[in-house]
Design an enzyme around this catalytic site. Structure first.
Site, PDB file in Angstrom:
ATOM      1  N   LYS A   1      33.121  32.624  41.228  1.00  0.00           N
ATOM      2  CA  LYS A   1      34.104  33.702  41.074  1.00  0.00           C
ATOM      3  C   LYS A   1      34.388  33.883  39.585  1.00  0.00           C
ATOM      4  O   LYS A   1      34.309  32.952  38.790  1.00  0.00           O
ATOM      5  CB  LYS A   1      35.395  33.423  41.840  1.00  0.00           C
ATOM      6  CG  LYS A   1      36.087  32.178  41.412  1.00  0.00           C
ATOM      7  CD  LYS A   1      37.548  32.262  41.057  1.00  0.00           C
ATOM      8  CE  LYS A   1      38.058  33.601  40.687  1.00  0.00           C
ATOM      9  NZ  LYS A   1      39.174  33.476  39.704  1.00  0.00           N
TER      10      LYS A   1
ATOM     11  N   THR B   1      40.048  31.839  35.451  1.00  0.00           N
ATOM     12  CA  THR B   1      39.011  32.563  36.145  1.00  0.00           C
ATOM     13  C   THR B   1      37.770  31.918  36.689  1.00  0.00           C
ATOM     14  O   THR B   1      37.478  31.968  37.864  1.00  0.00           O
ATOM     15  CB  THR B   1      38.470  33.625  35.196  1.00  0.00           C
ATOM     16  OG1 THR B   1      39.544  34.439  34.916  1.00  0.00           O
ATOM     17  CG2 THR B   1      37.377  34.417  35.842  1.00  0.00           C
TER      18      THR B   1
ATOM     19  N   ASN C   1      43.731  45.563  32.496  1.00  0.00           N
ATOM     20  CA  ASN C   1      44.491  44.527  31.810  1.00  0.00           C
ATOM     21  C   ASN C   1      45.866  44.978  31.354  1.00  0.00           C
ATOM     22  O   ASN C   1      46.730  44.153  31.092  1.00  0.00           O
ATOM     23  CB  ASN C   1      43.673  43.975  30.645  1.00  0.00           C
ATOM     24  CG  ASN C   1      42.580  43.070  31.156  1.00  0.00           C
ATOM     25  OD1 ASN C   1      42.854  42.021  31.693  1.00  0.00           O
ATOM     26  ND2 ASN C   1      41.344  43.520  31.033  1.00  0.00           N
TER      27      ASN C   1
END
Lengths: 413, 413
Positions: B182, B193, B408
């Site tokens: 991922k 992340t 973002n």
């Protein structure tokens, strides 16, 4: 678009004795715009310069460094916009050399008494015949009150001209400082960007001027970032004509040196900040203050990690007090033995400052409402205490907006 | 949005003998989504891991490192999404510890035989009671054919699940490799992340597995960038259950090691590239290949300078063959004695490659039409020859689009 940056008024820009400026429309890249500036200096002027470290530095950067090193006394500067004369090989060097020779012949000086500067598109050749044809026009225009015109003639995609004057008193003499700068991005699209020229009629020895330049550059132009890119043409030049009548400064321990140093620093920081305020797509002006470091180098590392992070910059654009992004950037800044438990972070604006992180996480006293209120401001500070020593450093930057992508994705004029 | 990345089919993901997976809806951050994954390993499995260098690394990263170092034999992994458990201090460490203890008790193993992983919002506390309540559900679900479910359960804002299987033959035994990953951004907004788990039923000594992991990580997950930010939770884990029946590999000079190494590398590069293809706002997949360097480190410096430059990335988004931005990035990459006259740069796509720069400027053979044609492609290569030696390195990245800023600037779910 710029963040709290006003255009200069012509009347506010003061002549500097011993310095004359002239501009011309040479048609370097586009017709009908002033794209050529000549700055002529009185004999005996001292000049010092710092230049980009980019290995693809432009031909005029190579030549300016060589001419300063020759030590014959710089008597003129010539600046063109439109074409950066970078990535142009031997032909580019020849073009810059011709420019210096032709201007020297106009002014009755030697070619290596001229510093050339170019800004604009890189990888394209300078139309040197058109530039040379413009030199007599610029020379005929030489005046001491042309700083306003010069500030505009060196602009590329800047939205606001950047210029300022100050006066100080040295040994009973009024001494003037006037400076101009152009920026837009740390490195504009194809543009080679940051140029600044700061002149004073103070008299100062070459050795002290060189030292002053490097100290000041470190705390001003070398402490800003828009997008982290370093241009091929960045230059900052400090000129001391000595024409004010004030006695030459030769001692760093003197009161006069301290006074001059403070004024040069204030002007340089103002000009450097003006470049950030007019950064591509900027909507916020952000000061990243790092203190409590073991040395200045590690403080700068942390400040730049925060100031360069696209995630931090987009959060500022969104007025989002996104502490996680700031802490993560501090965490990857490269201080291997950083103890996050000792770290403190504050957000500030408009005189208010709030502790947002401590002991490796969110501060217990922090409420998101306070962070949100601070992030609405146009000027915001991030203060970071590393808890490792007494060194400090500050970096100024802007946010990262839709317009940054738009400007840089659309641009190639 | 992703660049040429297809979702996996459940039938294409092959069970790995000795590895069972189970998922559950624990309601870590949001209800009704599978956010908890347990991977149970047969006794005797070898496990190796590499983790983020971020100093703000998450509590589970600290604990996973400690449990690997304890050397008791890892028997289970537990992964939650929603909360990253980073920037959470002592409470975060306690939560990760409790997670391991509870899973160990379910499976009848020791707590330090469990590796915990978290991904999600940082600076918020893990609701450890909800996580613990989900563990029996995940354990009851343990199956060898659950890779497809696990690939989805570890996703956060990924738009496509990333998973792949391969089979190889080692000493007459069929050996399977299945991996999941991922990503989304190199570091998502508040998200921590990059996670990847790659399992094989090959048998390989712990020492060789460790060496293989580091070699492969350098050429895969450590050779990608989306936005230059390094997450607090990045982890890559390589599992060798040994359950295939193939003899244990103990010699790097053996043919079996070469075969396994090639398969692990191919899988890891594929998974790493999949993360870039699904990078935030990505519309282009870009390979930056640097060769002719004095050493691999300087090749990586140059490749990352190009891959990180917002100016280069926005030019790719705009399909603009903006050579000046690429050359400038090479120029500021930090090779102080780089001779730009020896540099060559090519742009390529769809089997075509065009020399665009040489001898410090635009290649004389280059025509802009060729550059423009190449830049239209979804997959583009930039090949840079430094002319300094024989070292090389490749970095994969994506472009920088309006959507990157939008994602973002808007994100905080």
């Amino acid at each position: 678009m710029s963040v709290r940056l006003s255009a200069p008024l012509a009347a506010d820009l003061l002549p500097v004795a011993g310095v004359r400026l002239g501009v011309a429309e040479a048609g370097i890249r586009k017709a009908n715009r002033r794209d050529l500036t000549v700055i002529a200096l009185a004999e005996g002027s001292h000049v010092s310069g710092v230049f980009t470290l980019n290995r693809f530095c432009a031909a005029p950067v190579h030549l300016s460094k060589a001419h300063l090193a020759a030590g014959k006394g710089i008597r003129a500067l010539v600046i063109n916009t439109g074409i950066a004369n970078a990535g142009t090989g031997e032909q580019g060097m020849a073009a810059a050399q011709t420019t210096c020779e032709e201007l020297a012949s106009q002014l009755g000086i030697e070619a290596d008494q001229v510093l050339p500067f170019s800004t604009g598109v890189i990888l394209e050749h300078l139309p040197v015949e058109r530039l040379v044809a413009g030199l007599p026009v610029a020379c005929a225009d030489l005046r001491s009150d042309a700083w306003f015109d010069a500030a505009h003639a060196i602009m590329t995609t800047d939205t606001v001209a950047k210029a300022r004057s100050m006066q100080i008193s040295l040994a009973g003499h009024t001494v003037t400082l006037t400076g101009i700068a152009k920026g837009a991005g740390m490195m504009k699209p194809n543009m080679a960007t940051m140029l600044s020229f700061l002149a004073t009629d103070a008299a100062i020895s070459q050795k002290l001027l060189d030292a002053l330049l490097h100290e000041v550059a470190d705390q001003s132009f070398n402490s800003i970032t828009v997008d982290g890119d370093t241009s091929t043409n960045d230059s900052f030049v400090l000129i001391a004509s000595g024409a004010s009548g004030a006695p030459e400064i030769t001692d760093t321990a003197s009161a006069d040196y301290a006074t001059l140093r403070a004024a040069v620093l204030e002007m340089s920081v103002w000009l450097a900040q003006a470049i950030v305020r007019d950064g591509e797509g900027a909507t916020k002006f952000i000061s990243v203050v790092v203190e409590g470091g073991a040395d200045r180098a590690e403080c700068r590392k942390v400040a730049y990690a925060v100031a360069h992070s696209p995630l931090v910059k987009t959060a500022f654009f969104a007025s989002d007090p996104n502490l996680g992004r700031i802490l993560a950037a501090i965490g990857y800044a490269g201080i291997e033995d950083l103890d996050v438990a000792k770290l403190k972070v504050w957000l500030g604006s408009r005189g208010e400052e709030v502790l947002v992180a401590e002991q490796g996480g969110r501060a217990s006293s922090y409420v998101e409402e306070a962070g949100s209120r601070i992030m609405q401001a146009e000027e915001i500070s991030v203060r970071i205490a590393l808890g490792r020593g007494v060194a400090a450093a500050t970096v100024w930057t802007c946010d990262f907006s839709y317009d940054y992508v738009k400007i840089n994705a659309d641009y190639r004029s």
